[in-house]
Design an enzyme around this catalytic site. Structure first.
Site, PDB file in Angstrom:
ATOM      1  N   GLY A  30      -5.175 -24.438  11.894  1.00  0.00           N
ATOM      2  CA  GLY A  30      -3.925 -24.399  12.653  1.00  0.00           C
ATOM      3  C   GLY A  30      -2.833 -25.104  11.873  1.00  0.00           C
ATOM      4  CG  ASP A  31       0.131 -27.146  14.107  1.00  0.00           C
ATOM      5  OD1 ASP A  31      -0.991 -27.360  14.575  1.00  0.00           O
ATOM      6  OD2 ASP A  31       1.180 -27.372  14.729  1.00  0.00           O
ATOM      7  CD  GLU A  32      -5.247 -30.267  14.561  1.00  0.00           C
ATOM      8  OE1 GLU A  32      -5.042 -30.704  15.703  1.00  0.00           O
ATOM      9  OE2 GLU A  32      -6.386 -29.995  14.111  1.00  0.00           O
TER      10      GLU A  32
END
Length: 193
Positions: free
Chosen positions: A116-118
């Site tokens: 994801g955006d991690e």
């Protein structure tokens, strides 16, 4: 004599084919190893490789010589980019974020994408807690600069949680959980913190 020459030629061809197969096998093995430990989108280390490096950093012999920090970064407003510009644009943004993070840290540090955006940064050889905070501020600064995605300027920021090895974490899971909780605390205080 002609028969012996043909046999020698055949043995030479077989040896060349075997050498070619060995080289190809080595290439495929390296490729599979890389795929097992790296994120396909960004090329950054993945969770598996990150946890291995955190585990090594937490070894008693390692921590006696240095302290480490885990910085857990979650992009703010990433969903808005995916929703408004589409997933290919979101993927380009993630790749660019990875590039900026890599360009901002030292070569001895590890930048990984969990999914994801991690993103997570393992910072090695910290002198003190203030150095981890300074790195987080520097990361926020580079992420606050506009990104050019599909001919448009895209802005994002990151909420960052920090866990320090000074707290004597026993496992990579413990350290990651603490950094993740710190990130959610930062995000709950208004993002970009």
């Amino acid at each position: 004599e002609d028969q012996l020459t043909d046999q020698v030629r055949n043995v030479g061809q077989i040896c060349a084919e075997l050498a070619s197969l060995a080289v190809e096998r080595q290439r495929v093995s390296l490729q599979l190893s890389h795929q097992a430990t790296h994120d396909a989108l960004t090329g950054l280390p993945n969770r598996t490789l990150l946890f291995s490096r955190i585990k090594d950093a937490l070894l008693p012999t390692a921590t006696s010589e240095r302290s480490v920090a885990v910085l857990f970064c979650d992009l703010d407003r990433f969903k808005a980019v995916n929703d408004s510009m589409g997933h290919p644009a979101g993927d380009r943004l993630l790749a660019e974020v990875g590039n900026r993070l890599m360009a901002t840290v030292r070569g001895s540090d590890t930048v990984a994408r969990l999914g994801g955006d991690e993103f997570v940064i393992l910072v090695d050889r910290l002198s003190d807690e203030n150095q981890a905070n300074a790195i987080a501020l520097r990361l926020q600064g580079v992420l606050a600069e506009p990104f050019s995605i599909g001919g448009r300027e895209v802005f994002t920021s990151a909420s960052i949680g920090i866990a320090l090895s000074l707290a004597e974490y026993q496992t990579p899971d413990d350290m990651m959980r603490a950094a993740d909780m710190a990130m959610y605390h930062a995000k709950s205080r208004g993002k970009a913190r």
